[in-house]
Write an enzyme that holds these catalytic residues in place. Sequence first.
Site, mmCIF file in Angstrom:
data_model
loop_
_atom_site.group_PDB
_atom_site.id
_atom_site.type_symbol
_atom_site.label_atom_id
_atom_site.label_comp_id
_atom_site.label_asym_id
_atom_site.label_seq_id
_atom_site.Cartn_x
_atom_site.Cartn_y
_atom_site.Cartn_z
ATOM 1 N N GLU A 183 9.347 -4.045 10.661
ATOM 2 C CA GLU A 183 9.742 -2.751 10.087
ATOM 3 C C GLU A 183 10.233 -1.771 11.159
ATOM 4 O O GLU A 183 9.569 -1.548 12.178
ATOM 5 C CB GLU A 183 8.544 -2.135 9.326
ATOM 6 C CG GLU A 183 8.895 -0.779 8.714
ATOM 7 C CD GLU A 183 7.912 -0.297 7.656
ATOM 8 O OE1 GLU A 183 6.982 -1.045 7.294
ATOM 9 O OE2 GLU A 183 8.082 0.847 7.179
ATOM 10 N N ASP A 235 -0.994 -6.273 -0.247
ATOM 11 C CA ASP A 235 -0.962 -5.586 1.046
ATOM 12 C C ASP A 235 -2.349 -4.996 1.290
ATOM 13 O O ASP A 235 -2.798 -4.126 0.531
ATOM 14 C CB ASP A 235 0.086 -4.466 0.928
ATOM 15 C CG ASP A 235 0.542 -3.949 2.265
ATOM 16 O OD1 ASP A 235 0.185 -4.541 3.299
ATOM 17 O OD2 ASP A 235 1.292 -2.948 2.261
ATOM 18 N N LYS A 242 -0.914 -9.474 2.963
ATOM 19 C CA LYS A 242 -0.179 -8.964 4.132
ATOM 20 C C LYS A 242 -1.118 -8.070 4.929
ATOM 21 O O LYS A 242 -1.857 -7.271 4.348
ATOM 22 C CB LYS A 242 1.059 -8.171 3.709
ATOM 23 C CG LYS A 242 1.812 -7.590 4.916
ATOM 24 C CD LYS A 242 3.155 -7.008 4.554
ATOM 25 C CE LYS A 242 3.112 -5.601 4.035
ATOM 26 N NZ LYS A 242 2.519 -4.607 4.980
ATOM 27 N N GLU A 299 -1.095 -5.340 8.158
ATOM 28 C CA GLU A 299 -0.395 -4.611 9.219
ATOM 29 C C GLU A 299 -1.028 -5.096 10.521
ATOM 30 O O GLU A 299 -2.240 -4.984 10.714
ATOM 31 C CB GLU A 299 -0.523 -3.102 9.011
ATOM 32 C CG GLU A 299 0.277 -2.665 7.806
ATOM 33 C CD GLU A 299 0.533 -1.164 7.732
ATOM 34 O OE1 GLU A 299 0.241 -0.447 8.702
ATOM 35 O OE2 GLU A 299 1.042 -0.721 6.683
ATOM 36 N N ASP A 357 0.854 -1.200 0.000
ATOM 37 C CA ASP A 357 0.000 0.000 0.000
ATOM 38 C C ASP A 357 0.885 1.245 0.000
ATOM 39 O O ASP A 357 0.378 2.374 -0.109
ATOM 40 C CB ASP A 357 -1.006 -0.017 1.157
ATOM 41 C CG ASP A 357 -0.348 0.093 2.513
ATOM 42 O OD1 ASP A 357 0.880 -0.070 2.619
ATOM 43 O OD2 ASP A 357 -1.088 0.330 3.506
ATOM 44 N N SER A 358 2.202 1.033 0.052
ATOM 45 C CA SER A 358 3.143 2.139 -0.175
ATOM 46 C C SER A 358 2.927 2.742 -1.558
ATOM 47 O O SER A 358 3.429 3.825 -1.850
ATOM 48 C CB SER A 358 4.596 1.655 -0.045
ATOM 49 O OG SER A 358 4.804 0.508 -0.840
HETATM 50 O O1 KIV Z 1 3.562 -1.053 1.760
HETATM 51 C C1 KIV Z 1 4.716 -1.470 1.764
HETATM 52 O O2 KIV Z 1 5.484 -1.283 0.807
HETATM 53 C C2 KIV Z 1 5.178 -2.194 2.936
HETATM 54 C C3 KIV Z 1 6.624 -2.554 3.022
HETATM 55 C C4 KIV Z 1 7.443 -1.358 3.239
HETATM 56 C C5 KIV Z 1 6.884 -3.610 4.015
HETATM 57 O O3 KIV Z 1 4.411 -2.472 3.794
#
Ligand code: KIV
Length: 269
Positions: A179, A81, A111, A113, A42-43
Amino acid sequence: MTTVRDLQAMAGDEQITMLTAYDAVTAGIAEGAGVDVILVGDSMGNAVLGYDDTLPVTVDEMASRVAAVARGTDETLVVADMPFLSFGADEGESVRNCGRMLKEAGANAVKLESGPHTLSLTERLSDLGIPVMAHLGLTPQSVNQTGYTQQANDREEAEVILELARAHEDAGAFALVVEHVPANLAAQVTEAIDIPTIGIGAGGDCDGQVLVFTDVVGLAESSPPFAEQFGDVRSEMHGAISDYVDAVESGEFPGDEHASTSEELDDLY
Ligand code: KIV
Protein backbone atom coordinates in the site's frame (compact mmCIF):
# COMPACT_ATOMS: atom_id res chain seq x y z
CA MET A 1 -14.82 -21.43 -5.12
CA THR A 2 -11.67 -19.34 -5.61
CA THR A 3 -8.79 -20.62 -3.47
CA VAL A 4 -5.46 -19.12 -2.48
CA ARG A 5 -3.86 -21.52 -4.96
CA ASP A 6 -6.05 -20.12 -7.77
CA LEU A 7 -4.76 -16.65 -6.94
CA GLN A 8 -1.20 -17.84 -7.02
CA ALA A 9 -1.85 -19.42 -10.42
CA MET A 10 -3.30 -16.13 -11.73
CA ALA A 11 -0.27 -14.07 -10.68
CA GLY A 12 1.70 -12.93 -13.71
CA ASP A 13 -0.98 -14.17 -16.16
CA GLU A 14 -4.12 -12.21 -15.28
CA GLN A 15 -4.66 -9.32 -12.92
CA ILE A 16 -6.22 -10.23 -9.57
CA THR A 17 -9.10 -7.95 -8.53
CA MET A 18 -9.78 -7.40 -4.85
CA LEU A 19 -12.41 -5.06 -3.41
CA THR A 20 -13.54 -4.41 0.12
CA ALA A 21 -17.10 -5.16 1.21
CA TYR A 22 -18.71 -5.10 4.63
CA ASP A 23 -22.19 -6.56 4.09
CA ALA A 24 -23.97 -9.34 2.21
CA VAL A 25 -25.65 -7.10 -0.39
CA THR A 26 -22.46 -5.35 -1.49
CA ALA A 27 -20.52 -8.61 -1.42
CA GLY A 28 -23.10 -10.28 -3.68
CA ILE A 29 -22.90 -7.38 -6.14
CA ALA A 30 -19.08 -7.51 -6.10
CA GLU A 31 -19.15 -11.25 -6.76
CA GLY A 32 -21.63 -10.78 -9.61
CA ALA A 33 -19.35 -8.12 -11.10
CA GLY A 34 -16.44 -10.57 -11.22
CA VAL A 35 -14.27 -9.56 -8.25
CA ASP A 36 -11.81 -12.36 -7.36
CA VAL A 37 -11.28 -11.56 -3.68
CA ILE A 38 -13.40 -9.69 -1.15
CA LEU A 39 -11.47 -8.10 1.66
CA VAL A 40 -13.58 -7.37 4.71
CA GLY A 41 -11.23 -4.52 5.49
CA ASP A 42 -10.88 -2.81 8.83
CA SER A 43 -11.37 0.23 6.59
CA MET A 44 -14.99 -0.45 7.59
CA GLY A 45 -14.10 1.72 10.62
CA ASN A 46 -13.96 4.95 8.64
CA ALA A 47 -15.77 3.76 5.47
CA VAL A 48 -19.08 2.68 7.04
CA LEU A 49 -18.99 2.56 10.86
CA GLY A 50 -18.46 6.28 11.44
CA TYR A 51 -15.11 6.07 13.27
CA ASP A 52 -12.30 8.51 12.45
CA ASP A 53 -9.88 5.70 11.59
CA THR A 54 -9.55 1.91 11.72
CA LEU A 55 -8.24 1.63 15.27
CA PRO A 56 -11.56 1.21 17.16
CA VAL A 57 -12.80 -1.72 15.02
CA THR A 58 -13.30 -4.77 17.25
CA VAL A 59 -12.97 -8.49 16.63
CA ASP A 60 -16.73 -8.88 17.16
CA GLU A 61 -17.49 -6.17 14.57
CA MET A 62 -15.13 -7.84 12.11
CA ALA A 63 -16.59 -11.32 12.74
CA SER A 64 -20.14 -10.03 12.22
CA ARG A 65 -19.24 -8.30 8.92
CA VAL A 66 -17.20 -11.27 7.67
CA ALA A 67 -20.16 -13.56 8.37
CA ALA A 68 -22.48 -11.26 6.39
CA VAL A 69 -20.06 -11.18 3.44
CA ALA A 70 -19.64 -14.96 3.56
CA ARG A 71 -23.45 -15.37 3.51
CA GLY A 72 -23.67 -13.03 0.52
CA THR A 73 -21.14 -14.89 -1.63
CA ASP A 74 -20.65 -18.39 -3.05
CA GLU A 75 -17.49 -18.33 -5.15
CA THR A 76 -15.36 -15.45 -3.97
CA LEU A 77 -12.37 -15.78 -1.66
CA VAL A 78 -13.24 -13.89 1.54
CA VAL A 79 -10.38 -12.36 3.54
CA ALA A 80 -10.88 -11.05 7.09
CA ASP A 81 -8.70 -8.08 7.96
CA MET A 82 -7.56 -8.51 11.56
CA PRO A 83 -8.29 -5.38 13.64
CA PHE A 84 -5.74 -3.31 15.53
CA LEU A 85 -4.37 -5.24 18.55
CA SER A 86 -6.42 -8.34 17.78
CA PHE A 87 -3.04 -9.87 16.89
CA GLY A 88 0.55 -9.30 17.84
CA ALA A 89 0.40 -8.85 21.61
CA ASP A 90 -0.05 -12.50 22.54
CA GLU A 91 0.36 -15.41 20.15
CA GLY A 92 -2.35 -17.63 21.63
CA GLU A 93 -4.90 -14.84 21.57
CA SER A 94 -3.84 -13.86 18.04
CA VAL A 95 -4.33 -17.41 16.80
CA ARG A 96 -7.74 -17.67 18.49
CA ASN A 97 -8.90 -14.33 17.02
CA CYS A 98 -7.74 -15.27 13.52
CA GLY A 99 -9.15 -18.79 13.86
CA ARG A 100 -12.56 -17.34 14.78
CA MET A 101 -12.75 -15.63 11.39
CA LEU A 102 -12.55 -18.99 9.60
CA LYS A 103 -14.28 -21.20 12.16
CA GLU A 104 -17.23 -18.98 13.12
CA ALA A 105 -17.51 -16.28 10.48
CA GLY A 106 -16.74 -18.19 7.27
CA ALA A 107 -13.65 -16.34 6.00
CA ASN A 108 -11.16 -18.22 3.84
CA ALA A 109 -8.09 -16.29 4.96
CA VAL A 110 -6.93 -13.46 7.21
CA LYS A 111 -4.92 -10.32 6.46
CA LEU A 112 -2.41 -8.94 8.94
CA GLU A 113 -0.91 -5.46 8.73
CA SER A 114 2.63 -6.72 8.78
CA GLY A 115 6.08 -5.95 10.07
CA PRO A 116 8.89 -7.81 11.81
CA HIS A 117 6.38 -8.58 14.60
CA THR A 118 4.10 -10.67 12.32
CA LEU A 119 6.68 -13.13 10.97
CA SER A 120 6.35 -15.86 13.58
CA LEU A 121 2.55 -15.42 13.71
CA THR A 122 2.34 -15.75 9.92
CA GLU A 123 4.29 -18.99 10.17
CA ARG A 124 2.16 -20.34 13.03
CA LEU A 125 -1.15 -19.48 11.32
CA SER A 126 -0.01 -20.97 8.01
CA ASP A 127 1.04 -24.17 9.82
CA LEU A 128 -2.43 -24.31 11.39
CA GLY A 129 -4.20 -24.01 8.03
CA ILE A 130 -5.10 -20.33 8.29
CA PRO A 131 -3.93 -18.65 5.07
CA VAL A 132 -2.30 -15.26 5.71
CA MET A 133 -2.29 -12.25 3.40
CA ALA A 134 0.54 -9.94 4.50
CA HIS A 135 0.35 -6.13 4.16
CA LEU A 136 3.35 -3.79 3.89
CA GLY A 137 3.96 -0.14 3.04
CA LEU A 138 1.31 2.17 4.44
CA THR A 139 -0.39 0.20 7.20
CA PRO A 140 -3.25 2.41 8.48
CA GLN A 141 -3.23 0.81 11.95
CA SER A 142 0.12 2.62 12.44
CA VAL A 143 -1.38 6.01 11.56
CA ASN A 144 -0.17 7.45 14.87
CA GLN A 145 3.41 6.71 13.83
CA THR A 146 3.32 7.23 10.06
CA GLY A 147 0.28 9.31 9.11
CA TYR A 148 -1.35 8.37 5.79
CA THR A 149 1.47 9.53 3.52
CA GLN A 150 3.38 7.46 0.96
CA GLN A 151 5.90 5.18 2.67
CA ALA A 152 9.39 3.92 1.77
CA ASN A 153 10.50 6.91 -0.26
CA ASP A 154 14.15 6.44 0.64
CA ARG A 155 16.46 3.55 -0.13
CA GLU A 156 16.81 2.36 3.45
CA GLU A 157 13.04 2.07 4.05
CA ALA A 158 12.52 0.50 0.61
CA GLU A 159 15.12 -2.18 1.40
CA VAL A 160 13.30 -2.96 4.66
CA ILE A 161 10.03 -3.49 2.72
CA LEU A 162 11.77 -5.74 0.19
CA GLU A 163 13.33 -7.74 3.00
CA LEU A 164 10.03 -8.05 4.90
CA ALA A 165 8.23 -9.11 1.72
CA ARG A 166 10.71 -11.96 1.23
CA ALA A 167 10.55 -12.90 4.91
CA HIS A 168 6.73 -13.07 4.88
CA GLU A 169 6.80 -15.23 1.77
CA ASP A 170 9.23 -17.54 3.57
CA ALA A 171 6.97 -17.52 6.65
CA GLY A 172 4.11 -18.87 4.50
CA ALA A 173 2.05 -15.80 3.50
CA PHE A 174 0.02 -16.62 0.36
CA ALA A 175 -0.18 -13.03 -0.94
CA LEU A 176 1.01 -9.54 -0.07
CA VAL A 177 -0.82 -6.21 -0.12
CA VAL A 178 1.54 -3.34 -0.93
CA GLU A 179 0.00 0.00 0.00
CA HIS A 180 1.02 3.56 -0.96
CA VAL A 181 4.68 3.06 -1.83
CA PRO A 182 6.57 4.22 -4.93
CA ALA A 183 5.52 2.24 -8.01
CA ASN A 184 9.11 1.23 -8.81
CA LEU A 185 9.48 -0.31 -5.33
CA ALA A 186 6.19 -2.25 -5.72
CA ALA A 187 7.38 -3.48 -9.14
CA GLN A 188 10.63 -4.77 -7.66
CA VAL A 189 8.85 -6.44 -4.73
CA THR A 190 6.60 -8.17 -7.29
CA GLU A 191 9.69 -9.37 -9.18
CA ALA A 192 11.46 -10.50 -6.03
CA ILE A 193 8.78 -12.79 -4.58
CA ASP A 194 6.69 -15.61 -6.01
CA ILE A 195 3.47 -14.97 -4.08
CA PRO A 196 1.02 -12.48 -5.67
CA THR A 197 1.33 -8.81 -4.79
CA ILE A 198 -1.88 -6.79 -4.63
CA GLY A 199 -1.29 -3.06 -4.90
CA ILE A 200 -3.16 -0.03 -3.66
CA GLY A 201 -1.54 3.28 -4.49
CA ALA A 202 1.49 1.28 -5.64
CA GLY A 203 1.34 1.51 -9.45
CA GLY A 204 0.35 -0.93 -12.15
CA ASP A 205 3.09 -3.55 -11.90
CA CYS A 206 1.62 -5.59 -9.04
CA ASP A 207 -0.15 -8.90 -9.69
CA GLY A 208 -3.48 -7.33 -8.76
CA GLN A 209 -5.20 -4.27 -7.36
CA VAL A 210 -7.39 -3.55 -4.35
CA LEU A 211 -9.57 -0.54 -3.56
CA VAL A 212 -12.12 0.33 -0.90
CA PHE A 213 -15.64 -0.15 -2.32
CA THR A 214 -16.98 3.19 -1.04
CA ASP A 215 -14.23 4.93 -3.06
CA VAL A 216 -14.90 2.84 -6.18
CA VAL A 217 -18.66 3.43 -6.29
CA GLY A 218 -18.49 7.07 -5.19
CA LEU A 219 -20.11 6.65 -1.80
CA ALA A 220 -17.24 8.06 0.25
CA GLU A 221 -17.28 11.73 1.20
CA SER A 222 -13.56 11.93 0.43
CA SER A 223 -11.10 9.44 -1.04
CA PRO A 224 -7.31 9.04 -1.02
CA PRO A 225 -5.47 10.47 -4.05
CA PHE A 226 -4.64 7.01 -5.44
CA ALA A 227 -8.27 5.83 -5.52
CA GLU A 228 -10.53 6.10 -8.56
CA GLN A 229 -14.27 6.76 -8.48
CA PHE A 230 -16.10 4.59 -11.04
CA GLY A 231 -19.64 5.62 -10.09
CA ASP A 232 -21.66 8.23 -8.20
CA VAL A 233 -23.69 6.17 -5.76
CA ARG A 234 -23.73 8.96 -3.15
CA SER A 235 -25.68 11.26 -5.53
CA GLU A 236 -27.94 8.36 -6.60
CA MET A 237 -28.77 7.58 -2.96
CA HIS A 238 -29.28 11.23 -2.11
CA GLY A 239 -31.63 11.62 -5.09
CA ALA A 240 -33.68 8.51 -4.25
CA ILE A 241 -33.99 9.40 -0.56
CA SER A 242 -35.00 13.01 -1.21
CA ASP A 243 -37.59 11.83 -3.76
CA TYR A 244 -38.99 9.53 -1.05
CA VAL A 245 -39.08 12.37 1.52
CA ASP A 246 -40.82 14.68 -1.01
CA ALA A 247 -43.35 11.98 -1.94
CA VAL A 248 -44.28 11.30 1.70
CA GLU A 249 -44.45 14.99 2.57
CA SER A 250 -46.64 15.78 -0.45
CA GLY A 251 -48.95 12.79 0.14
CA GLU A 252 -48.00 11.19 -3.18
CA PHE A 253 -46.69 8.10 -1.34
CA PRO A 254 -48.13 5.67 -0.42
CA GLY A 255 -50.57 5.33 -3.32
CA ASP A 256 -53.53 2.96 -3.51
CA GLU A 257 -51.27 0.30 -5.01
CA HIS A 258 -49.12 0.20 -1.85
CA ALA A 259 -51.90 -0.99 0.51
CA SER A 260 -55.14 -3.00 0.57
CA THR A 261 -58.39 -2.67 2.55
CA SER A 262 -60.75 -5.20 4.08
CA GLU A 263 -64.50 -4.43 3.86
CA GLU A 264 -65.12 -6.34 7.07
CA LEU A 265 -63.16 -3.71 8.97
CA ASP A 266 -65.03 -0.67 7.60
CA ASP A 267 -67.34 -0.05 10.59
CA LEU A 268 -64.92 -0.74 13.45
CA TYR A 269 -65.00 2.84 14.74
O1 KIV B 1 -8.77 -2.19 5.35
C1 KIV B 1 -8.63 -2.16 4.14
O2 KIV B 1 -9.56 -1.89 3.37
C2 KIV B 1 -7.30 -2.44 3.60
C3 KIV B 1 -7.08 -2.24 2.14
C4 KIV B 1 -7.09 -0.81 1.80
C5 KIV B 1 -5.87 -2.93 1.66
O3 KIV B 1 -6.44 -2.81 4.32
